[in-house]
Design a protein around this motif. Structure first.
Motif, PDB file in Angstrom:
ATOM      1  N   ASN A  93       0.670  -1.284   0.043  1.00 11.40           N
ATOM      2  CA  ASN A  93       0.105   0.068   0.052  1.00 11.40           C
ATOM      3  C   ASN A  93       0.782   1.571  -0.021  1.00 11.40           C
ATOM      4  OD1 ASN A  93       0.781   0.294   2.803  1.00 11.40           O
ATOM      5  ND2 ASN A  93      -0.914  -0.624   3.735  1.00 11.40           N
ATOM      6  N   GLY A  94       2.211   1.409   0.190  1.00  8.28           N
ATOM      7  CA  GLY A  94       2.683   2.271   0.033  1.00  8.28           C
ATOM      8  C   GLY A  94       3.002   3.221   1.248  1.00  8.28           C
ATOM      9  N   HIS A 161      -0.305   1.861  -6.409  1.00  5.81           N
ATOM     10  CA  HIS A 161      -0.153   0.578  -5.335  1.00  5.81           C
ATOM     11  C   HIS A 161      -1.528  -0.279  -5.274  1.00  5.81           C
ATOM     12  CE1 HIS A 161       3.432   2.621  -4.038  1.00  5.81           C
ATOM     13  NE2 HIS A 161       3.764   1.519  -3.400  1.00  5.81           N
TER      14      HIS A 161
END
Length: 325
Positions: A93-94, A161
């Motif tokens: 998810n970054g 993402h």
């Protein structure tokens, strides 16, 4: 609308004695969190979930350090697993790219946030695939239990993402006492008997979450749910566990009820949820704990306008109502 005494209500529903008692273990909790690479706040919540297994006399006689270390030892395997899974989630998810203090911006319907690798990274509001959403509920959210009745998994994710850095889950209201409480809190000024009500059962943001991200997620989720015909969203916060709920006070939510919160455990002292406990040998809590606070959000301008003139009170759900479901 009701008097904005949200923070006062939250303070009243805390346990000051437990809060003061727990302070002496802060360094132990922070150290374990650092070693395992776990958010210290998450670890504090896990410790608090297990405190009601003990009586107040046991807590005082054994001492905070002994009890907390015992709880942490019991949780060690789970925390190791949590740490490993959380690292995978953050890669997907970054979240590790989000700069502390980053702000979620909205311009002409486009969402962006600053990251370490970009000054303006596009963000999407999207339904979260159930497989990944269930992993958040089971592996990442502090309750660690999947709600199989979830009707909508919502999330904010970076366009590059696949997984969300902010997540919320919603289920149809299935508790009679909550519908009764919502109706009673209106004191006859607004009829909610036939209203469609949905419950936000989970909300989670990976730290550091861009500022405004959760409130934006709540707003966009409300719009989607209104399109599906729902008129109210309700949700709960648990001040005993340390949640302040300030994000809700600025997201069109208002308090409408308190309800008991019964903590249940295995014979060994592991916390289990109410929905997971049927058929499981369980130990009831032995520490007296304060109730939780229920919040409601009306959807649609006409309903919100009616509520501006409504006489709303806080309804206290009895233990008998809670036990009856």
């Amino acid at each position: 609308m009701p008097d904005p005494s949200f923070s006062e209500l939250v303070t009243l529903l805390r346990n000051e004695a437990i809060d003061a008692w727990l302070k002496d273990a802060s360094s132990d909790i922070d150290t374990v969190a650092f070693v395992l690479g776990v958010d210290p706040q998450y670890l504090r919540v896990q410790v608090m979930l297990h405190i009601p297994f003990y009586t107040w006399e046991e807590l005082q006689s054994q001492g905070i350090i002994v009890v907390v270390r015992r709880v942490l030892s019991r949780l060690r395997q789970e925390l190791d697993e949590f740490s490993s899974i959380a690292r995978v989630h953050r890669q997907l998810n970054g979240a590790d790219l989000v700069r502390p203090g980053a702000l979620l911006r909205s311009s002409y319907g486009e969402l962006t946030a600053e990251r370490s690798d970009a000054e303006s990274s596009p963000i999407l509001f999207d339904a979260v695939p159930p497989a990944f959403a269930n992993s958040i509920q089971k592996d990442i959210h502090y309750i660690h239990s999947v709600r199989r009745d979830t009707i909508f998994h919502a999330g904010l994710r970076f366009i590059d993402h696949p997984a969300p850095f902010a997540y919320a889950a919603f289920s149809e209201l299935d508790r009679v006492y909550l519908k009764t409480a919502l109706k009673a809190s209106m004191q006859g000024t607004v009829d909610v008997a036939d209203s469609r009500v949905v419950v936000m059962t989970r909300a989670f943001g990976y730290s550091p979450t861009p500022k405004n991200a959760m409130s934006k997620l709540f707003d966009l989720s409300a719009q989607r749910l209104q399109e599906l015909g729902y008129e109210w969203i309700i949700t709960a916060i648990n001040p005993f566990l340390g949640f302040k709920g300030s994000i809700f006070s600025g997201s069109s939510y208002f308090p409408f009820a308190t309800s008991p919160m019964h903590y249940k455990y295995t014979a060994e002292g592991a916390y289990i949820t109410r929905r997971r406990s049927p058929g499981v040998e369980r130990q009831e809590q032995r520490l007296i704990t304060p109730p939780i606070l229920w919040l409601a959000r009306p959807m649609g301008r006409p309903l919100r306008r009616r509520l501006e003139k409504a006489n709303i009170s806080l309804y206290n759900i009895s233990d008998e109502e809670y036990q009856a479901g």
